[in-house]
Design a protein around this motif. Sequence first.
Motif, PDB file in Angstrom:
ATOM      1  N   SER A 156     -48.876 -63.265   1.613  1.00 53.19           N
ATOM      2  CA  SER A 156     -48.444 -63.983   1.087  1.00 53.19           C
ATOM      3  C   SER A 156     -46.109 -63.297   1.518  1.00 53.19           C
ATOM      4  O   SER A 156     -46.231 -62.535   2.126  1.00 53.19           O
ATOM      5  CB  SER A 156     -47.872 -64.370  -0.138  1.00 53.19           C
ATOM      6  N   LEU A 157     -45.246 -64.050   0.731  1.00 57.63           N
ATOM      7  CA  LEU A 157     -43.390 -63.208   1.596  1.00 57.63           C
ATOM      8  C   LEU A 157     -43.534 -62.096   0.247  1.00 57.63           C
ATOM      9  O   LEU A 157     -43.243 -60.638   0.835  1.00 57.63           O
ATOM     10  CB  LEU A 157     -42.977 -64.363   1.126  1.00 57.63           C
ATOM     11  N   ASP A 158     -43.791 -62.381  -1.045  1.00 58.42           N
ATOM     12  CA  ASP A 158     -44.398 -60.828  -1.678  1.00 58.42           C
ATOM     13  C   ASP A 158     -44.964 -59.953  -0.697  1.00 58.42           C
ATOM     14  O   ASP A 158     -44.721 -58.171  -1.542  1.00 58.42           O
ATOM     15  CB  ASP A 158     -44.433 -61.321  -3.396  1.00 58.42           C
ATOM     16  N   PHE A 159     -45.788 -59.876  -0.041  1.00 58.66           N
ATOM     17  CA  PHE A 159     -46.494 -59.358   0.241  1.00 58.66           C
ATOM     18  C   PHE A 159     -45.529 -58.295   0.821  1.00 58.66           C
ATOM     19  O   PHE A 159     -45.768 -56.917   1.022  1.00 58.66           O
ATOM     20  CB  PHE A 159     -47.697 -59.783   0.512  1.00 58.66           C
ATOM     21  N   LEU A 160     -44.641 -58.881   1.701  1.00 58.29           N
ATOM     22  CA  LEU A 160     -44.217 -58.234   2.843  1.00 58.29           C
ATOM     23  C   LEU A 160     -42.615 -57.964   2.339  1.00 58.29           C
ATOM     24  O   LEU A 160     -42.170 -56.889   3.191  1.00 58.29           O
ATOM     25  CB  LEU A 160     -43.989 -59.034   3.885  1.00 58.29           C
ATOM     26  N   ILE A 161     -42.112 -58.496   0.549  1.00 57.94           N
ATOM     27  CA  ILE A 161     -40.661 -57.934   0.463  1.00 57.94           C
ATOM     28  C   ILE A 161     -40.889 -57.435  -0.535  1.00 57.94           C
ATOM     29  O   ILE A 161     -39.598 -56.448  -1.238  1.00 57.94           O
ATOM     30  CB  ILE A 161     -40.299 -59.132   0.465  1.00 57.94           C
ATOM     31  N   GLU A 186     -50.687 -52.623 -14.067  1.00 52.49           N
ATOM     32  CA  GLU A 186     -50.302 -53.972 -13.069  1.00 52.49           C
ATOM     33  C   GLU A 186     -51.308 -54.474 -12.311  1.00 52.49           C
ATOM     34  O   GLU A 186     -51.957 -55.818 -12.434  1.00 52.49           O
ATOM     35  CB  GLU A 186     -49.077 -54.448 -12.087  1.00 52.49           C
ATOM     36  N   ALA A 187     -52.014 -53.230 -11.294  1.00 51.95           N
ATOM     37  CA  ALA A 187     -52.716 -54.446 -10.599  1.00 51.95           C
ATOM     38  C   ALA A 187     -54.195 -54.177 -11.399  1.00 51.95           C
ATOM     39  O   ALA A 187     -54.987 -55.648 -11.189  1.00 51.95           O
ATOM     40  CB  ALA A 187     -53.548 -52.919 -10.077  1.00 51.95           C
ATOM     41  N   MET A 188     -54.359 -53.401 -12.749  1.00 54.80           N
ATOM     42  CA  MET A 188     -55.843 -53.022 -13.819  1.00 54.80           C
ATOM     43  C   MET A 188     -55.921 -54.428 -14.148  1.00 54.80           C
ATOM     44  O   MET A 188     -56.729 -55.855 -14.510  1.00 54.80           O
ATOM     45  CB  MET A 188     -55.861 -52.117 -14.469  1.00 54.80           C
ATOM     46  N   THR A 189     -54.610 -54.791 -14.835  1.00 54.27           N
ATOM     47  CA  THR A 189     -54.308 -56.679 -15.613  1.00 54.27           C
ATOM     48  C   THR A 189     -54.463 -57.843 -14.949  1.00 54.27           C
ATOM     49  O   THR A 189     -54.772 -58.352 -15.709  1.00 54.27           O
ATOM     50  CB  THR A 189     -52.645 -56.607 -16.068  1.00 54.27           C
ATOM     51  N   ILE A 214     -53.195 -59.227  -6.978  1.00 58.76           N
ATOM     52  CA  ILE A 214     -52.232 -58.185  -7.478  1.00 58.76           C
ATOM     53  C   ILE A 214     -51.517 -57.656  -7.033  1.00 58.76           C
ATOM     54  O   ILE A 214     -50.425 -58.994  -5.880  1.00 58.76           O
ATOM     55  CB  ILE A 214     -53.243 -56.870  -6.576  1.00 58.76           C
ATOM     56  N   PRO A 215     -50.528 -58.496  -7.628  1.00 58.18           N
ATOM     57  CA  PRO A 215     -48.852 -58.197  -7.473  1.00 58.18           C
ATOM     58  C   PRO A 215     -48.042 -57.772  -6.791  1.00 58.18           C
ATOM     59  O   PRO A 215     -48.197 -56.103  -6.346  1.00 58.18           O
ATOM     60  CB  PRO A 215     -48.068 -58.115  -9.238  1.00 58.18           C
ATOM     61  N   GLY A 216     -46.861 -58.170  -5.849  1.00 58.87           N
ATOM     62  CA  GLY A 216     -46.161 -56.143  -5.688  1.00 58.87           C
ATOM     63  C   GLY A 216     -46.922 -57.012  -3.833  1.00 58.87           C
ATOM     64  O   GLY A 216     -47.780 -57.437  -3.662  1.00 58.87           O
TER      65      GLY A 216
END
Length: 295
Positions: A54-59, A67-70, A78-80
Amino acid sequence: MESIDILKSQDHSSGRLLKDKLVLGAVIVLSLITISPIILIIWKLVVEGYRQISLDFLIENTPDTFEAMTAVANGELIPGGIANGIVGTLLMVILASALAIPIGILTGIYLYENQGSFMANITRDISDILQGVPSIVLGLISYLWIVKHITMGFSALAGSVSLAIMMLPMIVRSTEETLKMIPESLKEAALALGVPYHKVILRVLIPTGFSGLITGILLGISRILGETAPLMLTALGSSMINLDMTKPTSAIPLLIWEFYNDPNMVGLIWSSSLLLMAMILVLNLVSKQIVAKRR
């Protein structure tokens, strides 16, 4: 007698056609077997990795473990992202190319122009040996040269030097082999017209062998894009975007290794690998377009 000869000829022709079909079928089957692992790898990467793209994955930078565990516990993506790895990869590849391409092309020209000389043979042998040296050894050399004595710490510059050393042999050999395929008459005609030697190289040899030179350069870049071992000893990694070449920086292969060692980040491995593969694919497509236009 004539009818018998005709029948024999027909039998012989049908036998040859049957053999041709069998050989063709064998070639097709073996070709499919050869490319099937690549197809399966690409399929696996696309199926497992497209969800995170996604765009978030790139920026955005990589998330922390909490954060990943949650996100995993809640069944969410997974965010970020891996922006720090993308920027670090581009930075080190550009620096490595700036170091390796001029040196590699000039060395290849020297080998072409001095075939058979003692120094050229030694240089060619060293280049061949260097191509077979494990990447971790090149990383260790860069660690001793750059990390310990120049930047006094892990840095993008040290990573770039290790990658540049890996690129050099491919560029040197491809340059020499490309120039060998250029007709000698072209260089002789230019020299006969009184063209200075440096202009013969810049305006005759290099433009004529442009496609071969680009191929060697891109092969070198494609090789270093996925390298992890030398960067572990030189660039180390960073959780933030870093444009200072004297400081530690991240790269996509480094992030893949870090994600592999964190059970909560496994979902990012496939997406990062898919992006890395896409970068190499785009690089090759662009190079083919450049070569086609030059032709």
